[in-house]
Design a protein around this motif. Structure first.
Motif, mmCIF file in Angstrom:
data_model
loop_
_atom_site.group_PDB
_atom_site.id
_atom_site.type_symbol
_atom_site.label_atom_id
_atom_site.label_comp_id
_atom_site.label_asym_id
_atom_site.label_seq_id
_atom_site.Cartn_x
_atom_site.Cartn_y
_atom_site.Cartn_z
ATOM 1 N N UNK A 59 -33.841 -21.709 34.134
ATOM 2 C CA UNK A 59 -32.655 -21.335 35.123
ATOM 3 C C UNK A 59 -31.620 -20.637 34.236
ATOM 4 N N UNK A 60 -31.882 -20.633 32.922
ATOM 5 C CA UNK A 60 -30.758 -20.029 31.837
ATOM 6 C C UNK A 60 -31.043 -18.434 31.695
ATOM 7 N N UNK A 61 -31.987 -17.970 32.323
ATOM 8 C CA UNK A 61 -32.559 -16.810 31.764
ATOM 9 C C UNK A 61 -31.588 -15.494 32.129
ATOM 10 N N UNK A 62 -30.690 -15.727 33.277
ATOM 11 C CA UNK A 62 -29.664 -14.626 33.756
ATOM 12 C C UNK A 62 -28.745 -14.933 32.988
ATOM 13 N N UNK A 63 -28.335 -15.568 32.152
ATOM 14 C CA UNK A 63 -27.069 -15.922 31.264
ATOM 15 C C UNK A 63 -27.161 -14.754 30.329
ATOM 16 N N UNK A 64 -26.062 -13.975 30.114
ATOM 17 C CA UNK A 64 -26.087 -12.690 29.223
ATOM 18 C C UNK A 64 -26.335 -13.036 27.778
ATOM 19 N N UNK A 65 -25.796 -14.186 27.271
ATOM 20 C CA UNK A 65 -26.030 -14.709 25.812
ATOM 21 C C UNK A 65 -27.569 -15.053 25.722
ATOM 22 N N UNK A 66 -28.016 -15.505 26.549
ATOM 23 C CA UNK A 66 -29.588 -15.802 26.697
ATOM 24 C C UNK A 66 -30.506 -14.552 26.569
ATOM 25 N N UNK A 67 -29.944 -13.692 27.505
ATOM 26 C CA UNK A 67 -30.861 -12.599 27.559
ATOM 27 C C UNK A 67 -30.734 -11.844 26.191
ATOM 28 N N UNK A 68 -29.496 -11.858 25.524
ATOM 29 C CA UNK A 68 -29.266 -11.057 24.405
ATOM 30 C C UNK A 68 -30.168 -11.850 23.222
ATOM 31 N N UNK A 69 -30.158 -13.173 23.276
ATOM 32 C CA UNK A 69 -30.985 -13.803 22.221
ATOM 33 C C UNK A 69 -32.562 -13.443 22.457
ATOM 34 N N UNK A 70 -32.786 -13.411 23.535
ATOM 35 C CA UNK A 70 -34.456 -13.048 23.737
ATOM 36 C C UNK A 70 -34.780 -11.788 23.472
ATOM 37 N N UNK A 71 -33.788 -10.891 23.750
ATOM 38 C CA UNK A 71 -34.038 -9.459 23.215
ATOM 39 C C UNK A 71 -34.194 -9.410 21.843
ATOM 40 N N UNK A 72 -33.260 -10.028 21.068
ATOM 41 C CA UNK A 72 -33.069 -9.892 19.654
ATOM 42 C C UNK A 72 -34.107 -10.549 19.021
ATOM 43 N N UNK A 73 -34.525 -11.805 19.223
ATOM 44 C CA UNK A 73 -35.555 -12.505 18.746
ATOM 45 C C UNK A 73 -37.039 -11.347 18.975
ATOM 46 N N UNK A 74 -37.103 -10.976 20.047
ATOM 47 C CA UNK A 74 -38.653 -10.400 20.406
ATOM 48 C C UNK A 74 -38.394 -9.099 19.464
ATOM 49 N N UNK A 75 -37.156 -8.448 19.515
ATOM 50 C CA UNK A 75 -37.225 -7.096 18.530
ATOM 51 C C UNK A 75 -37.387 -7.375 17.081
ATOM 52 N N UNK A 76 -37.009 -8.612 16.724
ATOM 53 C CA UNK A 76 -37.172 -8.917 15.240
ATOM 54 C C UNK A 76 -38.536 -9.551 14.952
ATOM 55 N N UNK A 77 -39.646 -9.665 15.998
ATOM 56 C CA UNK A 77 -40.771 -9.888 15.946
ATOM 57 C C UNK A 77 -41.063 -11.628 16.081
ATOM 58 N N UNK A 78 -40.006 -12.184 16.492
ATOM 59 C CA UNK A 78 -40.289 -13.530 17.021
ATOM 60 C C UNK A 78 -40.745 -13.628 18.343
ATOM 61 N N UNK A 79 -40.689 -14.856 18.835
ATOM 62 C CA UNK A 79 -41.369 -15.271 20.255
ATOM 63 C C UNK A 79 -40.159 -16.009 21.078
ATOM 64 N N UNK A 80 -40.109 -15.330 22.268
ATOM 65 C CA UNK A 80 -39.282 -16.272 23.244
ATOM 66 C C UNK A 80 -40.255 -16.884 24.094
ATOM 67 N N UNK A 81 -39.969 -18.153 24.701
ATOM 68 C CA UNK A 81 -40.546 -18.889 25.320
ATOM 69 C C UNK A 81 -40.044 -19.801 26.346
ATOM 70 N N UNK A 82 -40.452 -19.364 27.571
ATOM 71 C CA UNK A 82 -39.884 -20.142 28.752
ATOM 72 C C UNK A 82 -40.471 -21.353 29.087
ATOM 73 N N UNK A 83 -39.552 -22.382 29.144
ATOM 74 C CA UNK A 83 -40.009 -23.907 29.253
ATOM 75 C C UNK A 83 -39.318 -24.709 30.280
ATOM 76 N N UNK A 84 -39.621 -26.027 30.487
ATOM 77 C CA UNK A 84 -38.923 -26.753 31.480
ATOM 78 C C UNK A 84 -37.778 -27.349 30.652
ATOM 79 N N UNK A 85 -36.978 -28.088 31.369
ATOM 80 C CA UNK A 85 -35.858 -28.898 30.975
ATOM 81 C C UNK A 85 -36.203 -30.100 30.239
ATOM 82 N N UNK A 86 -37.511 -30.641 30.846
ATOM 83 C CA UNK A 86 -38.107 -31.900 30.343
ATOM 84 C C UNK A 86 -38.703 -31.645 28.783
#
Length: 265
Positions: free
Chosen positions: A57-84
């Motif tokens: 539910x945070x994926x639409x936040x612009x800062x979250x989107x920026x983090x996801x994009x930069x992590x993946x560009x740098x070769x890291x992995x972005x993982x969607x998960x649950x609040x629990x």
């Protein structure tokens, strides 16, 4: 493209959870940081997590989107998960929107250029992660060149210390050293060592600070050892008008640092 993990039994979740313990952090060379503000601070300093966990539910936040994009560009992995699962990773009932797994980093005495800042913070046998985090925030606020941890201090990469630093762990270099290494290094070049002590009549506001100034705060319960105090170029104290004989270590560091800043700019 982010993948999704929703099972507690996932091996990566178990591995990341183990980083809450110091022995696993040391073995892996990794640590946890949580919260959009802290991870954004890290991103702005050029540090990105190897793994980024985020709530769907945070994926639409612009800062979250920026983090996801930069992590993946740098070769890291972005993982969607649950609040629990985020709660399990962070150890908090009300988890932050993001949790990152970072490689540990630390400066060394040999990499410090003392001419880059007028103020440096030094803490001896600091045991409380909240104090360490607050001292890092003070260092960031006064433009300190770094924080030098002397002796058996709390782990600056513990979840609690990282959280308390509010991102300053990524902006203030941290060095871990022994006193017998620190003192010869300090004396090899210009530098004033100022200790906070009850055994002096010099008010911290009346003292004259010189750049580069190394402000030394002792252990929260015991203060600094006598030989450490004897090695200081200057001992100062903060006057206490009430019944308490001293301030919290982090608060005392901040008070002293701002006086040094006022003098040294």
């Amino acid at each position: 493209m982010p993948r999704e993990i929703t099972a507690y039994s996932n091996p990566l979740i178990k591995r990341v959870r183990s980083l809450r313990e110091k022995r696993h952090r040391r073995a892996e060379g990794l640590f946890l940081a949580e919260g959009l503000r802290i991870l954004t601070e890290a991103r702005e300093t050029g540090r990105l997590p190897h793994h980024l966990f985020f709530a769907r539910d945070s994926v639409d936040h612009p800062l979250v989107r920026a983090l996801i994009a930069d992590v993946e560009t740098a070769g890291g992995e972005a993982i969607e998960t649950t609040p629990d699962i985020l709660s399990k990773l962070s150890g908090k009932d009300n988890p932050q929107a993001v949790v990152g797994v970072f490689a540990e980093f630390a400066a060394t005495l040999d990499t410090i250029d003392r001419t880059t800042a007028p103020i440096w913070l030094v803490a001896e046998r600091l045991r409380d992660p909240g104090n360490l985090g607050t001292i890092l925030r003070t260092g960031d606020a006064v433009g300190a060149g770094g924080l030098i941890l002397i002796g058996e201090c709390v782990d600056p990469f513990s979840v609690e210390a990282v959280r308390a630093s509010m991102g300053a762990l990524f902006t203030v270099p941290v060095v871990q050293a022994e006193w017998d290494d620190f003192l010869p290094w300090l004396r090899a070049d210009p530098g004033q060592l100022v200790g906070l002590s009850l055994d002096t009549d010099t008010d911290y506001r009346a003292a004259r600070y010189a750049t580069p100034c190394f402000l030394l705060t002792g252990n929260e319960a015991q203060g600094m050892p006598d030989d450490y105090a004897a090695a200081c170029d200057l001992l100062v104290k903060i006057p206490m008008r009430g019944k308490a004989d001293s301030l919290n270590a982090a608060v005392a560091t901040a008070v002293m640092a701002y006086e040094a800043l006022a003098q040294l700019g």
